[in-house]
Design an enzyme around this catalytic site. Sequence first.
Site, PDB file in Angstrom:
ATOM      1  N   ASP A 232       0.883  -1.167   0.000  1.00 54.36           N
ATOM      2  CA  ASP A 232       0.000   0.000   0.000  1.00 54.36           C
ATOM      3  C   ASP A 232       0.927   1.225   0.000  1.00 54.36           C
ATOM      4  O   ASP A 232       2.103   1.125   0.385  1.00 54.36           O
ATOM      5  CB  ASP A 232      -0.861  -0.048   1.272  1.00 54.36           C
ATOM      6  CG  ASP A 232      -1.658   1.218   1.462  1.00 54.36           C
ATOM      7  OD1 ASP A 232      -2.330   1.638   0.500  1.00 54.36           O
ATOM      8  OD2 ASP A 232      -1.597   1.803   2.560  1.00 54.36           O
ATOM      9  N   LEU A 233       0.419   2.361  -0.444  1.00 57.52           N
ATOM     10  CA  LEU A 233       1.272   3.558  -0.527  1.00 57.52           C
ATOM     11  C   LEU A 233       1.189   4.421   0.741  1.00 57.52           C
ATOM     12  O   LEU A 233       2.148   4.499   1.524  1.00 57.52           O
ATOM     13  CB  LEU A 233       0.855   4.394  -1.752  1.00 57.52           C
ATOM     14  CG  LEU A 233       1.557   5.741  -1.917  1.00 57.52           C
ATOM     15  CD1 LEU A 233       3.017   5.554  -2.327  1.00 57.52           C
ATOM     16  CD2 LEU A 233       0.834   6.592  -2.970  1.00 57.52           C
ATOM     17  N   ASP A 234      -0.009   5.032   0.933  1.00 61.77           N
ATOM     18  CA  ASP A 234      -0.181   5.991   2.040  1.00 61.77           C
ATOM     19  C   ASP A 234      -0.074   5.282   3.387  1.00 61.77           C
ATOM     20  O   ASP A 234      -0.870   4.393   3.686  1.00 61.77           O
ATOM     21  CB  ASP A 234      -1.561   6.667   1.934  1.00 61.77           C
ATOM     22  CG  ASP A 234      -1.704   7.512   0.672  1.00 61.77           C
ATOM     23  OD1 ASP A 234      -0.798   8.316   0.408  1.00 61.77           O
ATOM     24  OD2 ASP A 234      -2.715   7.377  -0.037  1.00 61.77           O
TER      25      ASP A 234
ATOM     26  N   THR B 198       1.735  10.131   4.003  1.00 60.23           N
ATOM     27  CA  THR B 198       0.887  11.148   3.378  1.00 60.23           C
ATOM     28  C   THR B 198      -0.431  11.370   4.131  1.00 60.23           C
ATOM     29  O   THR B 198      -1.170  12.288   3.787  1.00 60.23           O
ATOM     30  CB  THR B 198       0.564  10.739   1.924  1.00 60.23           C
ATOM     31  OG1 THR B 198       0.386   9.335   1.914  1.00 60.23           O
ATOM     32  CG2 THR B 198       1.640  11.147   0.969  1.00 60.23           C
TER      33      THR B 198
ATOM     34  N   LYS C 149      -8.682   6.315   6.332  1.00 63.42           N
ATOM     35  CA  LYS C 149      -7.496   5.620   5.837  1.00 63.42           C
ATOM     36  C   LYS C 149      -7.869   4.445   4.948  1.00 63.42           C
ATOM     37  O   LYS C 149      -8.668   3.596   5.336  1.00 63.42           O
ATOM     38  CB  LYS C 149      -6.620   5.151   7.009  1.00 63.42           C
ATOM     39  CG  LYS C 149      -5.909   6.307   7.671  1.00 63.42           C
ATOM     40  CD  LYS C 149      -4.927   5.823   8.718  1.00 63.42           C
ATOM     41  CE  LYS C 149      -4.236   7.033   9.350  1.00 63.42           C
ATOM     42  NZ  LYS C 149      -3.479   6.654  10.543  1.00 63.42           N
TER      43      LYS C 149
ATOM     44  N   SER D  40      -2.619   0.690  -4.313  1.00 64.96           N
ATOM     45  CA  SER D  40      -3.145   1.819  -3.542  1.00 64.96           C
ATOM     46  C   SER D  40      -4.467   2.336  -4.108  1.00 64.96           C
ATOM     47  O   SER D  40      -4.677   2.307  -5.319  1.00 64.96           O
ATOM     48  CB  SER D  40      -2.118   2.960  -3.559  1.00 64.96           C
ATOM     49  OG  SER D  40      -2.699   4.159  -3.099  1.00 64.96           O
ATOM     50  N   ALA D  41      -5.308   2.865  -3.220  1.00 67.52           N
ATOM     51  CA  ALA D  41      -6.575   3.469  -3.655  1.00 67.52           C
ATOM     52  C   ALA D  41      -6.352   4.835  -4.294  1.00 67.52           C
ATOM     53  O   ALA D  41      -7.220   5.355  -4.990  1.00 67.52           O
ATOM     54  CB  ALA D  41      -7.485   3.641  -2.437  1.00 67.52           C
TER      55      ALA D  41
ATOM     56  N   LYS E  98     -10.986  -0.622  -1.779  1.00 66.19           N
ATOM     57  CA  LYS E  98     -10.777  -1.531  -0.650  1.00 66.19           C
ATOM     58  C   LYS E  98     -11.948  -1.346   0.310  1.00 66.19           C
ATOM     59  O   LYS E  98     -12.397  -0.220   0.474  1.00 66.19           O
ATOM     60  CB  LYS E  98      -9.457  -1.181   0.063  1.00 66.19           C
ATOM     61  CG  LYS E  98      -8.223  -1.317  -0.824  1.00 66.19           C
ATOM     62  CD  LYS E  98      -6.987  -0.761  -0.091  1.00 66.19           C
ATOM     63  CE  LYS E  98      -5.781  -0.735  -1.021  1.00 66.19           C
ATOM     64  NZ  LYS E  98      -4.581  -0.135  -0.416  1.00 66.19           N
TER      65      LYS E  98
ATOM     66  N   GLU F 239       0.041  -3.477   4.560  1.00 67.84           N
ATOM     67  CA  GLU F 239      -1.095  -2.551   4.656  1.00 67.84           C
ATOM     68  C   GLU F 239      -1.208  -1.893   6.029  1.00 67.84           C
ATOM     69  O   GLU F 239      -0.986  -2.553   7.040  1.00 67.84           O
ATOM     70  CB  GLU F 239      -2.399  -3.336   4.438  1.00 67.84           C
ATOM     71  CG  GLU F 239      -3.114  -3.059   3.163  1.00 67.84           C
ATOM     72  CD  GLU F 239      -3.638  -1.642   2.964  1.00 67.84           C
ATOM     73  OE1 GLU F 239      -3.728  -0.875   3.927  1.00 67.84           O
ATOM     74  OE2 GLU F 239      -3.966  -1.316   1.820  1.00 67.84           O
ATOM     75  N   ASP F 240      -1.624  -0.613   6.045  1.00 66.45           N
ATOM     76  CA  ASP F 240      -1.805   0.070   7.342  1.00 66.45           C
ATOM     77  C   ASP F 240      -3.272   0.344   7.669  1.00 66.45           C
ATOM     78  O   ASP F 240      -3.559   0.868   8.741  1.00 66.45           O
ATOM     79  CB  ASP F 240      -1.038   1.400   7.360  1.00 66.45           C
ATOM     80  CG  ASP F 240      -1.697   2.455   6.488  1.00 66.45           C
ATOM     81  OD1 ASP F 240      -2.115   2.111   5.351  1.00 66.45           O
ATOM     82  OD2 ASP F 240      -1.811   3.603   6.923  1.00 66.45           O
TER      83      ASP F 240
END
Length: 220
Positions: A9-11, A17, A45, A114-115, A145, A169-170
């Site tokens: 995942d990115l953020d 971010t 999130k 990522s979304a 997601k 994933e966070d």
Amino acid sequence: MHISACIFDLDGVLVDTAKYHFLAWKRLADQLGINFTEEDNEQLKGVSRMTSLDIILEIGNRKPDDNLKLEYATLKNKWYKEYISKMTPDEILPGCLMFIEELRNANIRVAVGSASKNTPMILERVGILNLFDAVADGNNVKKAKPDPEVFLKAAEMLGVNPGNCVVFEDAVAGVQAAINAGMMCIGIGSPKILTDAQLVIKGLNEMNLTKLLTIEKNIC
Ligand code: BG6
Ligand code: MG
């Protein structure tokens, strides 16, 4: 289990971010006279831009029409882009570069899932776009997601079976998406929140190839 690929995942996993998303949403909420707190922000999130807006409007008990909603989301994104356009490589989260380099050297494929529709811009700003074999994001998937689409898309782009992928994933919605995709999920954050992840670590600085291969050996 044989691990062929890791999907990040990115953020909140590769870059921090979440604070910029919060600042931009807070600015919109203030403008609309809605009391939006950092605690409320947790619900945003991992979910899509429009779902995030719906959550904020729900908090403020507002029901604008679709045109106005689009206007609000566009405004928030304009402010968000002002923040991310100033990002530097210093904002890559600790441990991320070293771990990805280890994976690449071990021929384990790496992708982003990522979304965010701003994924390419962020990866480029912090200088890591070329590290990934595939990028699946809000621009090439339709369902947000916890739907598994973004992770299944990443696996398809990499040409690997979902069952051979590990997701980092966070967000609760992201952990659920990984599970729905039939992938193993390592949570980044608190085990009290990411209860469905197979393992939870504080950040990628707590992960390395040796640990990943130990996990691989222990999971049938
Ligand atoms: C996710 C974030 O990665 O992307 C969410 O966790 C965000 O907070 C979502 O709403 C969509 O991002 P964007 O950049 O397309 O508005
Ligand atoms: Mg995230």
